[in-house]
Structures are given as structure tokens and as C-alpha cells.
Design a protein around this motif. Sequence first.
Motif, short mmCIF file in Angstrom:
data_model
loop_
_atom_site.label_atom_id
_atom_site.label_comp_id
_atom_site.label_asym_id
_atom_site.label_seq_id
_atom_site.Cartn_x
_atom_site.Cartn_y
_atom_site.Cartn_z
N GLU A 132 0.83 -1.21 0.00
CA GLU A 132 0.00 0.00 0.00
C GLU A 132 0.87 1.26 0.00
O GLU A 132 0.57 2.23 -0.70
N ARG A 135 2.30 1.66 -3.44
CA ARG A 135 1.21 2.00 -4.37
C ARG A 135 0.82 3.47 -4.21
O ARG A 135 0.64 4.19 -5.20
N ASP A 158 -4.98 2.68 -10.73
CA ASP A 158 -4.78 1.55 -11.64
C ASP A 158 -3.32 1.47 -12.09
O ASP A 158 -2.71 0.40 -12.09
N VAL A 159 -2.78 2.63 -12.47
CA VAL A 159 -1.39 2.66 -12.93
C VAL A 159 -0.46 2.22 -11.80
O VAL A 159 0.46 1.42 -12.00
N SER A 161 -1.17 0.29 -9.17
CA SER A 161 -1.32 -1.14 -8.90
C SER A 161 -0.56 -1.97 -9.94
O SER A 161 0.07 -2.98 -9.62
N PHE A 162 -0.67 -1.53 -11.16
CA PHE A 162 0.01 -2.19 -12.28
C PHE A 162 1.52 -2.16 -12.06
O PHE A 162 2.21 -3.19 -12.16
N LEU A 164 3.17 -1.57 -9.24
CA LEU A 164 3.51 -2.31 -8.03
C LEU A 164 3.64 -3.80 -8.35
O LEU A 164 4.60 -4.46 -7.92
N THR A 165 2.68 -4.33 -9.09
CA THR A 165 2.70 -5.75 -9.44
C THR A 165 3.95 -6.08 -10.26
O THR A 165 4.60 -7.11 -10.05
N LEU A 166 4.29 -5.19 -11.14
CA LEU A 166 5.48 -5.38 -11.97
C LEU A 166 6.75 -5.37 -11.12
O LEU A 166 7.65 -6.20 -11.30
N VAL A 189 8.86 -1.09 -19.82
CA VAL A 189 8.15 -0.17 -18.93
C VAL A 189 8.26 1.25 -19.47
O VAL A 189 7.28 2.02 -19.45
N TYR A 192 5.82 1.57 -22.09
CA TYR A 192 4.48 1.73 -21.48
C TYR A 192 4.26 3.18 -21.05
O TYR A 192 3.23 3.78 -21.33
N SER A 195 3.78 5.31 -24.25
CA SER A 195 2.58 5.12 -25.07
C SER A 195 1.30 5.30 -24.27
O SER A 195 0.28 5.72 -24.81
N ARG A 196 1.35 5.00 -22.97
CA ARG A 196 0.13 5.02 -22.17
C ARG A 196 0.00 6.28 -21.32
O ARG A 196 -1.09 6.83 -21.18
N LEU A 197 1.12 6.74 -20.75
CA LEU A 197 1.02 7.83 -19.78
C LEU A 197 1.27 9.21 -20.37
O LEU A 197 0.53 10.15 -20.09
#
Lengths: 201, 201
Positions: A132, A135, A158-159, A161-162, A164-166, A189, A192, A195-197
Motif C-alpha cells: 500500500e 502504491r 490503476d497505474v 497497482s500495475f 507495483l505488481t510489476l 516499462v 508503457y 505510449s500510455r502515460l
Amino acid sequence: MADAHPFSGEPATTREAIMQATFHALREHGYAGLTIQRIGDHFEKSKSLLYHHYDSKDELLLDFLEFMLAEFEQAAPDDDLPPREHLDAVLDHALAAKLPDDQREFTEAMVELRAQAAHDDRYRDHFTRSDETFREEVASIVRDGVNAGVFRDVDPDDVASFLLTLVNGAMNQRVTAEETQTGDVREEVEAYVQSRLLADE
Amino acid sequence: MADAHPFSGEPATTREAIMQATFHALREHGYAGLTIQRIGDHFEKSKSLLYHHYDSKDELLLDFLEFMLAEFEQAAPDDDLPPREHLDAVLDHALAAKLPDDQREFTEAMVELRAQAAHDDRYRDHFTRSDETFREEVASIVRDGVNAGVFRDVDPDDVASFLLTLVNGAMNQRVTAEETQTGDVREEVEAYVQSRLLADE
């Protein structure tokens, strides 16, 4: 996360000395080989102090994890960096291509401690909280970036959590499989993030 | 990966019966509580067979991991799906929002077994190979997608390493911390696929 090791200097308090001894014993013996006796071997004061404070090796280790988490929370790294650079710094640190040997031993021990959470709720509670913390740190960076218009209008949680998991996956993999691909992960990464952020210029 | 459990039917061979007994004992006792004796409790034939085939619990568990990996390799799921749908199916399976109880117990045991790799090269060799199997499966799907013009001209190996790390992280997290965020991770993976992989229409 929690792979820093704030044990280079002289311990200022008895608790710090206990934590330092635990750190060194954990690096040397791993979870399975650890005993309070062996922690005592790295402790300059009387070993009876250890038995006085802790009923079991797990109690001592849980206190050690608590101590490390508090260190991590206090560190508040690079708070003055802009969001994009701040996120990069966090990811560089968490996904560094190669671990120095002392950090590797420590990461091995952390992975073993985390596995205890599969059947021990006390470890589970700890790692829920330490996840937590990471995150929230990442979500807050992403939120700043969205507000500043540097990042697109993504969901910061969401970003986070993603990522953190990575990071948890990378930390686990790097000490449980041959380390061949971590560099590629950092590169992907970055793709990512771009392209995403990143907001269009 | 390797979280499927092909042990619903009657075992056809003695080895399958041993593997099935190991599966059930592992679910019930976890790694730390496991003994060959306890595996024998789930085994209908003579326990002496177990001691005849395996010198230690770890030897038996390593053979069990080998067996599971071979099952995973044979399964070759959904090979006839187009690349985008194929990748979705693999990710849906690996990042399912909620684990059924029996799969949870098994995942807990797998996470504990993987943690052995931090100090045991035999486990490390196994998980290096099982990671490689998953990575190659995903890389091959991505390569098909790039060749078909469905995905952009990404590096299939980088993407596969990235997704492998994410899946390993999710598998670890879901049994070592409260399961609160897995759904969000799946959503953000979908956003990654859309923004990073999918070719513009």
C-alpha cells in the motif's frame, strides 16, 4: 521496494543495533537458517536482550520488517523532481538492471520473508501495508503528472497497482530465476510510460 | 503459470498417482509442513514406493514441478485463436480477478516453492525454465500479431518479459497480500495492450 539498507553507520539505539544484527544474520543465513542465536552472533550487547524483547524469530523478523518500512516511508525520495522524472527515478531504483551482491542477499531474504505470508497472517498484514505504501507513493506521482498535464487522464490507482505488481514480480524473479531479462523489462516499462502515460505534446 | 491442476481424474500410472498425492498434500500442508510421510497419506499404494523413488521431499517436489511444467507445455491453450484474442485468453487466465479456493491453496504452495529458489539452485533451474516456457509462449503470440499487422512493430521478447514479470508479480501478490487490486491490474494491462501493442486501424 524495501530493498534499501540503512545499516551502514553505527546504530544509535539498542533497537537499531538489533535491527542491524537481524539484517546481517538474514543476509548470511536466509529465513530458513535464521535463529535468534544467530542474530545474537551479530549483536555486540548481551544476547539475553534479544530473548527479553522477542519471543520468537518471527516476532523479531516482523519487527524488522516494520522498521524497514518506516525507513522506506521516511526516505521520501526525490520529492522535488517533476512527475515524469520522479516516476523514472522510482522505476530505475526498483527495476535496476543488476543488483549489487549485498543487495541481492538482502532481496533473497525479503522474498523468503514474503513467502511466509502465504500461510502466516502476520506477514500477510505487513506486506499488504508495505504494498500500500509503494502504491500510494506511485499513485501520488501519477496524480501530480495528470494534474500538471504531463500525463494523460489515466486512473492513478490503476497505474500504481500495475507498476507495483510489476516491481514485485521483478523483485521475486531476480532472485528465483536466472537474471537475464530485467533490462528488457525496464525498456518495455519505458515504452508503457511513453505510449500510455505521456500526454501528446 | 503452472497454476492449472490436472488432477481431477483417476491417475493412469504410479507416477501420476504420486504426483496427485503430492498435489493434495501440498495444498493441505504447504511447503514447510510437507513430509514424504504426509504425501503418503494421500497415496493409495504402499508408502515404501515413495521412499524407493525419492531420497528427499525436495527431490519429490522438483519432480512434481517438472510434471506440472510438462502438463502446461502440453496444454497449448487456444492455439487457433487470432493473436489479440489469444493474448487476452492467456492474460485472463493468468490475472483472473478471483482465485477459487482450491487454486488459491495451490498458488500458495507454488509461491512457497518458488521462494526456495532464493537459496536452492535446483529450484532456481526449474523456475528459470518454467519462466522461459511462459515467455516463449507469449513472445510467439506477439510475433504472430506483429506479422499479421494486428500489433505494432514491437519487440516480442521485451513484451513477453514484461508480461511474464507482471504475471509472476500478480501470482505472488495475490497470496501474500490482501487481494484488493488484481482487477485494476487486469484493466491497466488492457490499457497497455491497447496503447502500446494494437496497431492503428
